[in-house]
Motif scaffolding. Structure first.
Motif, mmCIF file in Angstrom:
data_model
loop_
_atom_site.group_PDB
_atom_site.id
_atom_site.type_symbol
_atom_site.label_atom_id
_atom_site.label_comp_id
_atom_site.label_asym_id
_atom_site.label_seq_id
_atom_site.Cartn_x
_atom_site.Cartn_y
_atom_site.Cartn_z
ATOM 1 N N GLU A 195 0.798 -1.046 -0.078
ATOM 2 C CA GLU A 195 -0.131 0.191 -0.024
ATOM 3 C C GLU A 195 0.791 1.448 -0.007
ATOM 4 N N LEU A 196 2.101 1.150 0.475
ATOM 5 C CA LEU A 196 2.790 2.459 0.617
ATOM 6 C C LEU A 196 3.450 2.706 -0.701
ATOM 7 N N PRO A 197 3.802 4.035 -1.006
ATOM 8 C CA PRO A 197 4.451 4.345 -2.161
ATOM 9 C C PRO A 197 6.034 3.694 -2.118
ATOM 10 N N ALA A 198 6.531 3.638 -3.221
ATOM 11 C CA ALA A 198 7.730 3.258 -3.383
ATOM 12 C C ALA A 198 8.933 4.152 -2.737
ATOM 13 N N PRO A 199 9.623 3.297 -2.013
ATOM 14 C CA PRO A 199 10.655 4.174 -1.200
ATOM 15 C C PRO A 199 11.331 5.376 -2.134
ATOM 16 N N VAL A 200 11.452 6.516 -1.374
ATOM 17 C CA VAL A 200 11.816 7.795 -1.981
ATOM 18 C C VAL A 200 13.303 7.860 -1.789
ATOM 19 N N VAL A 201 13.944 7.887 -2.862
ATOM 20 C CA VAL A 201 15.482 8.012 -2.761
ATOM 21 C C VAL A 201 15.918 9.508 -3.129
ATOM 22 N N LYS A 202 16.622 9.754 -1.992
ATOM 23 C CA LYS A 202 16.803 11.372 -2.399
ATOM 24 C C LYS A 202 17.945 11.540 -3.380
ATOM 25 N N THR A 203 17.645 12.708 -4.187
ATOM 26 C CA THR A 203 18.662 12.680 -5.332
ATOM 27 C C THR A 203 19.411 14.145 -5.214
ATOM 28 N N SER A 204 20.331 14.404 -5.673
ATOM 29 C CA SER A 204 21.045 15.849 -5.634
ATOM 30 C C SER A 204 20.296 16.682 -6.464
ATOM 31 N N THR A 205 19.852 17.923 -6.095
ATOM 32 C CA THR A 205 19.150 18.985 -6.572
ATOM 33 C C THR A 205 20.128 19.768 -7.398
ATOM 34 N N SER A 206 21.306 19.748 -7.159
ATOM 35 C CA SER A 206 22.212 20.885 -7.832
ATOM 36 C C SER A 206 22.404 20.639 -9.194
ATOM 37 N N LYS A 207 22.339 21.655 -10.226
ATOM 38 C CA LYS A 207 22.395 21.637 -11.290
ATOM 39 C C LYS A 207 23.622 21.299 -11.571
ATOM 40 N N PRO A 208 23.758 20.357 -12.808
ATOM 41 C CA PRO A 208 25.124 20.223 -13.263
ATOM 42 C C PRO A 208 25.839 21.501 -14.021
ATOM 43 N N ALA A 209 27.135 21.324 -13.649
ATOM 44 C CA ALA A 209 27.830 22.642 -14.091
ATOM 45 C C ALA A 209 27.981 22.858 -15.702
ATOM 46 N N ALA A 210 27.492 23.871 -16.097
ATOM 47 C CA ALA A 210 27.680 24.395 -17.555
ATOM 48 C C ALA A 210 28.923 24.152 -18.136
ATOM 49 N N PRO A 211 28.984 23.374 -19.038
ATOM 50 C CA PRO A 211 30.214 23.198 -19.885
ATOM 51 C C PRO A 211 30.886 24.582 -20.101
ATOM 52 N N ALA A 212 32.209 24.565 -19.787
ATOM 53 C CA ALA A 212 32.938 25.739 -20.256
ATOM 54 C C ALA A 212 32.893 26.422 -21.524
ATOM 55 N N ALA A 213 32.741 27.639 -21.730
ATOM 56 C CA ALA A 213 32.622 28.113 -23.263
ATOM 57 C C ALA A 213 33.886 28.002 -23.864
ATOM 58 N N THR A 214 33.819 27.428 -25.026
ATOM 59 C CA THR A 214 34.984 27.312 -25.815
ATOM 60 C C THR A 214 35.233 28.483 -26.408
ATOM 61 N N GLN A 215 36.603 29.171 -26.023
ATOM 62 C CA GLN A 215 36.966 30.483 -26.589
ATOM 63 C C GLN A 215 37.618 30.349 -27.934
ATOM 64 N N GLN A 216 37.033 31.347 -28.813
ATOM 65 C CA GLN A 216 37.632 31.451 -30.225
ATOM 66 C C GLN A 216 38.918 31.942 -30.094
ATOM 67 N N PRO A 217 39.696 31.585 -30.912
ATOM 68 C CA PRO A 217 40.930 32.074 -31.069
ATOM 69 C C PRO A 217 41.148 33.409 -31.497
ATOM 70 N N LYS A 218 41.804 34.308 -30.933
ATOM 71 C CA LYS A 218 41.565 35.751 -31.230
ATOM 72 C C LYS A 218 42.263 36.073 -32.831
ATOM 73 N N SER A 219 41.769 36.878 -33.350
ATOM 74 C CA SER A 219 42.226 37.239 -34.826
ATOM 75 C C SER A 219 43.464 37.862 -34.521
ATOM 76 N N LYS A 220 44.322 38.213 -35.673
ATOM 77 C CA LYS A 220 45.648 38.962 -35.460
ATOM 78 C C LYS A 220 45.256 40.395 -34.899
ATOM 79 N N THR A 221 44.054 40.983 -35.445
ATOM 80 C CA THR A 221 43.821 42.339 -35.131
ATOM 81 C C THR A 221 43.620 42.458 -33.719
ATOM 82 N N GLU A 222 42.930 41.389 -33.084
ATOM 83 C CA GLU A 222 42.337 41.427 -31.790
ATOM 84 C C GLU A 222 43.423 41.187 -30.741
ATOM 85 N N SER A 223 44.460 40.424 -31.276
ATOM 86 C CA SER A 223 45.453 39.907 -30.185
ATOM 87 C C SER A 223 46.466 41.034 -30.497
#
Length: 240
Positions: A195-223
């Motif tokens: 009669e009881l609901p299935a056992p509740v397993v606590k899961t982590s509520t923290s969001k996965p870290a967003a992947p680091a943005a890939t930086q585009q290589p700077k152009s010669k004029t930018e560098s």
């Protein structure tokens, strides 16, 4: 003179008879017994469901200090050798609470009326009408239980009759009665699990870290922050 000599002797005989009578009337000291848990402890308490056990009622004839013994003709007598170490109803309730908690895998279980701060998802109402044995009689448990959901609606009900053999000694009779309580708790756990609901397993509520943005290589004029200076063109002068 002879009468005076007989007086101490007669008094001594009376004293010896009195001591003998007192010695024969002294019964051996009574032994105290308590129902014991028969189910082994299981794993950690990972089930978050809440259960309320009770109201629990044990037959009036069991509310005695002396252990009740059943004769072959069905009559009941009080044991002169064995006493219960506590209140029978309280002991049965605490034993069921421990065994159901161990089998169900939850610590969130309370014994009625102790329900402060708990919202039960299921409730077991239990009435034990018989729990006894005798030297030549097996241990017998007769009871009725009802299972209610969190809203108080009846979900299941059953009348049970269990029997367990023993070797006739008081210690083994108590062992057999403890086994019957264990069998009752197993049945209650099976009903609760359905009669009881299935056992509740606590899961982590923290969001996965967003992947680091890939930086585009700077152009010669930018560098190169320094402006590029082009060489000045040579100006031609025409002479006439």
């Amino acid at each position: 003179m002879k009468h005076l000599m007989r007086l101490p002797l007669s008094m001594a005989m009376l004293g010896a008879l009195a001591l003998g009578t007192v010695g024969c009337s002294i019964a051996p000291p009574a032994q105290f017994y308590q129902l014991q848990q028969t189910l082994p402890e299981t794993g950690s308490r990972t089930n978050n469901t809440t259960v309320l056990l009770g109201p629990l009622k044990v037959a009036d004839y069991l509310q005695r200090e002396s252990i009740m013994q059943r004769e072959a003709d069905g009559s009941l007598v009080l044991s002169q050798e064995g006493l219960w170490a506590g209140n029978m109803q309280d002991d049965v309730g605490q034993l069921l609470l421990r065994q159901i908690s161990a089998e169900l895998g939850t610590s969130r279980i309370s014994l009625y009326p102790d329900r402060i701060g708990m919202q039960a998802q299921a409730q077991v109402i239990l009435n034990i009408s018989r729990l006894d044995s005798g030297v030549e009689q097996p241990a017998v448990l007769e009871a009725q239980w009802r299972l209610l959901d969190g809203k108080g609606v009846l979900r299941n009900s059953r009348v049970v009759h269990f029997k367990e053999e023993h070797d006739g000694t008081l210690s083994d009779q108590v062992r057999a009665q403890s086994e019957l309580i264990g069998r009752l708790s197993v049945q209650l756990v099976q009903a609760l699990a359905g009669e009881l609901p299935a056992p509740v397993v606590k899961t982590s509520t923290s969001k996965p870290a967003a992947p680091a943005a890939t930086q585009q290589p700077k152009s010669k004029t930018e560098s190169n922050s320094i402006p590029v200076v082009e060489p000045a063109r040579e100006v031609e002068v025409y002479r006439f």
